[in-house]
Design a protein around this motif. Structure first.
Motif, PDB file in Angstrom:
ATOM      1  N   PRO A 131       0.819  -1.231   0.000  1.00 36.05           N
ATOM      2  CA  PRO A 131       0.000   0.000   0.000  1.00 36.05           C
ATOM      3  C   PRO A 131       0.849   1.275   0.000  1.00 36.05           C
ATOM      4  O   PRO A 131       0.521   2.234  -0.697  1.00 36.05           O
ATOM      5  CB  PRO A 131      -0.807  -0.141   1.296  1.00 36.05           C
ATOM      6  N   ILE A 132       1.959   1.241   0.760  1.00 38.05           N
ATOM      7  CA  ILE A 132       2.834   2.419   0.792  1.00 38.05           C
ATOM      8  C   ILE A 132       3.524   2.602  -0.561  1.00 38.05           C
ATOM      9  O   ILE A 132       3.632   3.717  -1.079  1.00 38.05           O
ATOM     10  CB  ILE A 132       3.865   2.285   1.922  1.00 38.05           C
ATOM     11  N   ARG A 138       1.794   6.484  -6.931  1.00 43.95           N
ATOM     12  CA  ARG A 138       0.803   7.480  -7.344  1.00 43.95           C
ATOM     13  C   ARG A 138       1.335   8.899  -7.162  1.00 43.95           C
ATOM     14  O   ARG A 138       1.111   9.767  -8.015  1.00 43.95           O
ATOM     15  CB  ARG A 138      -0.484   7.308  -6.539  1.00 43.95           C
ATOM     16  N   LEU A 139       2.043   9.116  -6.061  1.00 42.25           N
ATOM     17  CA  LEU A 139       2.612  10.439  -5.834  1.00 42.25           C
ATOM     18  C   LEU A 139       3.638  10.795  -6.897  1.00 42.25           C
ATOM     19  O   LEU A 139       3.695  11.928  -7.377  1.00 42.25           O
ATOM     20  CB  LEU A 139       3.248  10.495  -4.436  1.00 42.25           C
ATOM     21  N   VAL A 140       4.443   9.785  -7.268  1.00 42.44           N
ATOM     22  CA  VAL A 140       5.444  10.032  -8.311  1.00 42.44           C
ATOM     23  C   VAL A 140       4.766  10.343  -9.638  1.00 42.44           C
ATOM     24  O   VAL A 140       5.162  11.269 -10.366  1.00 42.44           O
ATOM     25  CB  VAL A 140       6.389   8.821  -8.437  1.00 42.44           C
ATOM     26  N   LYS A 141       3.722   9.571  -9.972  1.00 39.05           N
ATOM     27  CA  LYS A 141       3.006   9.822 -11.213  1.00 39.05           C
ATOM     28  C   LYS A 141       2.355  11.202 -11.213  1.00 39.05           C
ATOM     29  O   LYS A 141       2.376  11.924 -12.221  1.00 39.05           O
ATOM     30  CB  LYS A 141       1.943   8.746 -11.441  1.00 39.05           C
ATOM     31  N   ALA A 142       1.763  11.564 -10.054  1.00 40.39           N
ATOM     32  CA  ALA A 142       1.148  12.888  -9.960  1.00 40.39           C
ATOM     33  C   ALA A 142       2.184  13.992 -10.103  1.00 40.39           C
ATOM     34  O   ALA A 142       1.945  15.005 -10.768  1.00 40.39           O
ATOM     35  CB  ALA A 142       0.409  13.019  -8.626  1.00 40.39           C
ATOM     36  N   GLN A 143       3.346  13.779  -9.490  1.00 35.54           N
ATOM     37  CA  GLN A 143       4.399  14.772  -9.595  1.00 35.54           C
ATOM     38  C   GLN A 143       4.896  14.899 -11.035  1.00 35.54           C
ATOM     39  O   GLN A 143       5.117  16.011 -11.540  1.00 35.54           O
ATOM     40  CB  GLN A 143       5.562  14.385  -8.680  1.00 35.54           C
TER      41      GLN A 143
END
Length: 480
Positions: A131-132, A138-143
């Motif tokens: 999960p982490i 997801r955070l990397v993709k969003a960034q």
């Protein structure tokens, strides 16, 4: 208060945890619990029933744990087992490894290693990091998406700035709701008599004399919606210059914005727009009939004056028809005018008769112009009713003055020296020669069209041309 809770566990009289409850505590406290010896052999594997995604791992039992680790994770577990074998491990330490099972399934686990009552046995309590890891992914993709959008925004912003400043026209962007200038290029600022930075954010209405904000902005919006007259004339307050605004309304991010092109009055483009409006009014309300056709003479458009001449109710009644259908000699007249206008770019006057939709005929004079603008090619015909002039001229058309003076003088010299029969024959020859010369001239030496115009066969026309000595005169291959 002791936050670590050591008081309970350090009390010798504390109730021991029963074996039947210890297994439950371990399985629910961690996602994965493994009991292995210091050589790495797995003695027991327990998964948390609340985390079913790990599946059943009973096949790990009695196998070396290294078989179920990725290559980069094996040195980590080797270092920990070596420390326990050498007695150098004094406290629980955490390591993060990647498990590999069935060669196509990998999952990250964070383990803490704990001593047991047996120095050769180690308890590994693991927490599932998927999960982490997914959240980090997801955070990397969003960034990355944000950075890509930011780069795209900078790219579009640079292009927009370059276009605004490199454009030869003056432009200003105005917010419709507030009436304030959003942006303006250098040429626009120069016309309004201030710098672009000073004008940005100011009220657009204040830059012109005798204008109220609400009425002025609404007038620009209305002018933008009117495709026929998209022009607003104003006077700059700072430079006292008469300018013309060409507004366009568009919506961006839900807000309406005005894009105004600014031109000083009297420029070439302003004069061109005014000329276009004047010519449109002339075409619409002019007394002379105007017809536009394609290269084959098929009608594209015609004004009301032409509709009146041919007794048509509306433009759709004649659009798509050949203009030759409304001429007395049909395709002959049309071909003569089109061929002449194609060669010479225009044909000044051509007399013929126009036939109406209900059989009526009118004497008309037509002029033709070859049009070639961009992708649009065709012809423009101006038709003028000459029926009234013909009535006035009709009594004198049969008099000798209609003929050339030299020809009439030759005929008159025959009186007294030749019989009337010979005089009439000579007069007929003179008239016939004049008619043939006129037909050949009107058709620009197109003998097929001239023959059709005169109602003769082509052979008969050649005979008469030879008779009157006109064959060599009108032959383009014959030297002058």
């Amino acid at each position: 208060m002791n936050t670590r809770g050591t008081g309970f566990w350090d009390t010798p009289s504390a109730s021991p945890i029963g074996p039947e409850h210890f297994n439950e505590i371990v399985t629910t406290a961690a996602d994965l619990a493994i009991v292995l010896d210091t050589s790495g052999t797995v003695h027991s594997v327990v998964t948390n029933p609340l985390n079913p995604t790990l599946g059943q791992l009973d096949h790990w039992k009695d196998h070396d744990i290294r078989e179920f680790l990725t290559v980069e994770s094996q040195p980590k577990i080797d270092a920990q087992l070596s420390a326990y074998r050498d007695g150098q491990q004094t406290k629980a330490d955490a390591i993060e490894v990647n498990h590999s099972d069935n060669s196509d399934w990998e999952f990250p686990i964070r383990y803490t290693l704990h001593k047991t009552g047996d120095d050769n046995i180690i308890l590994m309590l693991g927490r599932d990091l998927r999960p982490i890891a997914e959240l980090q992914h997801r955070l990397v993709k969003a960034q990355l998406a944000l950075e890509k959008d930011y780069e795209s925004h900078r790219d579009y912003e640079t292009r927009y700035r370059v276009i605004m400043e490199a454009a030869r026209d003056a432009f200003v962007l105005v917010d419709v709701a507030s009436g304030r200038i959003v942006d303006i290029n250098g040429l626009g600022a120069k016309i309004l008599g201030a710098s672009a930075d000073a004008l940005t954010g100011s009220a657009f209405t204040q830059e012109f004399e005798s204008r109220r904000r609400g009425e002025f902005i609404e007038g620009l919006v209305a002018a933008a919606a009117d495709g026929a007259s998209r022009v607003v004339s104003v006077t700059s307050r700072r430079t006292k210059t008469d300018v013309v605004l060409y507004p366009v309304v568009f919506r961006a991010a839900g807000d309406r914005t005005l894009l105004c092109r600014i031109e000083t009055a009297g420029t070439t483009e302003t004069v061109a727009v005014e000329l276009t409006q004047v010519l449109s009014a002339l075409y619409r309300d002019g007394a002379d009939a105007i017809v536009f056709t394609d290269m084959a003479g098929v009608i594209r458009s015609a004004n009301d004056a032409f509709l009146s001449l041919c007794d048509a109710g509306q433009l759709t009644d004649i659009r798509g028809k050949s203009l030759g259908e409304f001429l007395s000699r049909g395709s002959v007249d049309l071909k003569v005018m089109i061929d002449s206008a194609t060669r010479n770019k225009k044909m000044r006057l051509y007399s013929t008769r126009l036939e109406g939709a209900f059989g009526s005929e009118l004497s008309v004079e037509m002029s033709a112009t070859h049009l070639s603008t961009g992708d649009t090619t065709g012809f423009a015909f101006i038709v003028r009713d000459t029926s009234r002039i013909e009535v006035v001229r009709e009594p004198t058309t049969a008099t000798p003055s209609a003929m050339s003076d030299d020809a009439m003088r030759d005929v008159m010299d025959l009186v007294g020296s030749a019989p009337l029969k010979d005089i009439v024959s000579a007069t007929t020859d003179v008239v016939e020669k004049m008619c043939i010369e006129t037909a050949v001239e009107l058709t620009d030496n197109n003998r097929v069209a001239a023959a059709e115009m005169l109602g003769l066969s082509r052979q008969s026309l050649y005979v008469k041309l030879r008779k009157y000595g006109l064959l060599a005169k009108n032959d383009p291959t014959t030297p002058n």
